[in-house]
Design a protein around this motif. Structure first.
Motif, PDB file in Angstrom:
ATOM      1  N   ALA A   1      -5.952   3.092  -9.808  1.00  0.00           N
ATOM      2  CA  ALA A   1      -5.084   2.453 -11.048  1.00  0.00           C
ATOM      3  C   ALA A   1      -3.803   2.720 -10.921  1.00  0.00           C
ATOM      4  O   ALA A   1      -2.735   1.811 -10.526  1.00  0.00           O
ATOM      5  N   ALA A   2      -3.309   3.979 -10.664  1.00  0.00           N
ATOM      6  CA  ALA A   2      -2.030   4.647 -10.544  1.00  0.00           C
ATOM      7  C   ALA A   2      -1.218   4.229  -9.381  1.00  0.00           C
ATOM      8  O   ALA A   2      -0.213   3.644  -9.194  1.00  0.00           O
ATOM      9  N   LEU A   3      -2.192   4.147  -8.391  1.00  0.00           N
ATOM     10  CA  LEU A   3      -1.391   3.844  -6.894  1.00  0.00           C
ATOM     11  C   LEU A   3      -1.329   2.537  -6.854  1.00  0.00           C
ATOM     12  O   LEU A   3      -0.125   2.134  -5.921  1.00  0.00           O
ATOM     13  N   GLY A   4      -2.071   1.607  -7.593  1.00  0.00           N
ATOM     14  CA  GLY A   4      -1.626   0.220  -7.776  1.00  0.00           C
ATOM     15  C   GLY A   4      -0.330   0.088  -8.268  1.00  0.00           C
ATOM     16  O   GLY A   4       0.192  -1.209  -8.099  1.00  0.00           O
ATOM     17  N   GLY A   5       0.169   0.641  -8.955  1.00  0.00           N
ATOM     18  CA  GLY A   5       1.383   0.564  -9.692  1.00  0.00           C
ATOM     19  C   GLY A   5       2.580   0.865  -8.730  1.00  0.00           C
ATOM     20  O   GLY A   5       3.836   0.803  -9.367  1.00  0.00           O
ATOM     21  N   LEU A   6       2.451   1.642  -7.622  1.00  0.00           N
ATOM     22  CA  LEU A   6       3.570   1.946  -6.770  1.00  0.00           C
ATOM     23  C   LEU A   6       3.850   0.930  -5.902  1.00  0.00           C
ATOM     24  O   LEU A   6       3.157  -0.332  -5.743  1.00  0.00           O
ATOM     25  N   THR A   7       5.079   1.032  -5.250  1.00  0.00           N
ATOM     26  CA  THR A   7       5.514  -0.135  -4.382  1.00  0.00           C
ATOM     27  C   THR A   7       4.631   0.108  -3.168  1.00  0.00           C
ATOM     28  O   THR A   7       4.138   1.198  -2.902  1.00  0.00           O
ATOM     29  N   GLU A   8       4.729  -0.744  -2.284  1.00  0.00           N
ATOM     30  CA  GLU A   8       3.922  -0.587  -0.994  1.00  0.00           C
ATOM     31  C   GLU A   8       4.094   0.603  -0.132  1.00  0.00           C
ATOM     32  O   GLU A   8       3.524   1.045   0.309  1.00  0.00           O
ATOM     33  N   VAL A   9       5.710   0.458  -0.131  1.00  0.00           N
ATOM     34  CA  VAL A   9       6.106   1.721   0.769  1.00  0.00           C
ATOM     35  C   VAL A   9       5.922   3.117   0.132  1.00  0.00           C
ATOM     36  O   VAL A   9       5.484   4.138   0.896  1.00  0.00           O
ATOM     37  N   GLN A  10       5.850   3.152  -1.197  1.00  0.00           N
ATOM     38  CA  GLN A  10       5.536   4.482  -1.621  1.00  0.00           C
ATOM     39  C   GLN A  10       3.939   4.634  -1.658  1.00  0.00           C
ATOM     40  O   GLN A  10       3.696   5.943  -1.265  1.00  0.00           O
ATOM     41  N   ARG A  11       3.224   3.905  -1.725  1.00  0.00           N
ATOM     42  CA  ARG A  11       1.687   3.901  -1.933  1.00  0.00           C
ATOM     43  C   ARG A  11       1.308   4.409  -0.292  1.00  0.00           C
ATOM     44  O   ARG A  11       0.596   5.197  -0.110  1.00  0.00           O
ATOM     45  N   GLU A  12       2.065   3.641   0.526  1.00  0.00           N
ATOM     46  CA  GLU A  12       1.608   3.787   2.106  1.00  0.00           C
ATOM     47  C   GLU A  12       2.240   5.557   2.632  1.00  0.00           C
ATOM     48  O   GLU A  12       1.303   5.950   3.326  1.00  0.00           O
ATOM     49  N   ALA A  13       3.267   5.828   2.022  1.00  0.00           N
ATOM     50  CA  ALA A  13       3.683   7.225   2.289  1.00  0.00           C
ATOM     51  C   ALA A  13       2.844   8.227   1.650  1.00  0.00           C
ATOM     52  O   ALA A  13       2.369   9.192   2.251  1.00  0.00           O
ATOM     53  N   ILE A  14       2.307   8.211   0.392  1.00  0.00           N
ATOM     54  CA  ILE A  14       1.340   9.035  -0.219  1.00  0.00           C
ATOM     55  C   ILE A  14       0.129   9.141   0.417  1.00  0.00           C
ATOM     56  O   ILE A  14      -0.579  10.073   0.186  1.00  0.00           O
ATOM     57  N   GLU A  15      -0.513   7.936   0.742  1.00  0.00           N
ATOM     58  CA  GLU A  15      -1.797   7.812   1.203  1.00  0.00           C
ATOM     59  C   GLU A  15      -1.820   8.575   2.590  1.00  0.00           C
ATOM     60  O   GLU A  15      -2.776   9.415   2.730  1.00  0.00           O
ATOM     61  N   LEU A  16      -0.873   8.544   3.250  1.00  0.00           N
ATOM     62  CA  LEU A  16      -0.707   9.236   4.530  1.00  0.00           C
ATOM     63  C   LEU A  16      -0.665  10.618   4.423  1.00  0.00           C
ATOM     64  O   LEU A  16      -1.345  11.551   4.919  1.00  0.00           O
ATOM     65  N   ALA A  17       0.375  11.070   3.405  1.00  0.00           N
ATOM     66  CA  ALA A  17       0.617  12.488   2.986  1.00  0.00           C
ATOM     67  C   ALA A  17      -0.731  13.201   2.389  1.00  0.00           C
ATOM     68  O   ALA A  17      -1.020  14.388   2.807  1.00  0.00           O
TER      69      ALA A  17
END
Length: 201
Positions: free
Chosen positions: A145-161
């Protein structure tokens, strides 16, 4: 007989008296003067009664044997305290064994309470696999749910890291970004996640 190690209850001593009140009182008075033969006769005349009372109080034959021996040891040591004017010899003897037996029962009960308290305080809490699974599922839902609240670019970077296991430099290469920009997106995303799910509070 050695007063320090009384015979087992019920083992007769040769020539033991029938145990009349006057005779028992006389044996006690002789025992008070250190007469071991008199004490042996006293033991044989009264051991069955003494042991029977111990069994009725402690309700355990092995414990009753110990109480009987403890009582006779005290009788040997304190025979001089017997006063025939205050009661019969048998009553005096049985009062001693009753007190010893009650003390033994109270000691056993106290030990049981101590053991119960110890086990209660130190018992290992069973590992609850179901509760752990439920907690993990709840945490996973909160993170999603928290990831859904991120911007797309933020979520993409966090998921990779954090889910892909890539370093900041590798994230920058994968997203075709300067390393500093990749770090900023990851940092901003983490701050937002923290604020959303309370991580680090």
């Amino acid at each position: 007989m050695d007063p320090g190690v009384p015979a087992q209850a019920g083992d007769p001593h040769p020539g033991a008296p029938a145990g009349g009140g006057a005779e028992l009182a006389h044996l006690l008075q002789r025992s008070a003067k250190g007469d071991r033969d008199a004490f042996a006769s006293l033991y044989d005349a009264t051991a069955a009664r003494v042991h029977g009372l111990a069994v009725r109080v402690v309700r355990d034959r092995a414990q009753a044997e110990e109480v009987t021996q403890e009582a006779f040891l005290e009788i040997w040591r304190t025979a001089s305290r017997f006063d025939p004017e205050r009661g019969s010899a048998l009553s005096w003897l049985l009062t001693i064994v009753h007190r010893k037996a009650v003390d033994r029962v109270r000691s056993a009960e106290a030990a049981t309470r101590r053991d119960a308290t110890y086990h209660h305080r130190n018992q290992t809490v069973a590992h609850d696999v179901t509760a752990d699974a439920a907690q993990a599922s709840l945490e996973a839902r909160r993170v999603r749910a928290a990831l859904g609240g991120l911007t797309e670019v933020q979520r993409e970077a966090i998921e990779l890291a954090y889910f892909g296991g890539y370093t900041h430099t590798e994230v920058a290469v994968l997203l075709n970004l300067p390393v500093g920009t990749a770090k900023t997106r990851i940092r901003d995303g983490l701050i937002r996640l923290r604020d959303t799910i309370g991580v680090g509070r």
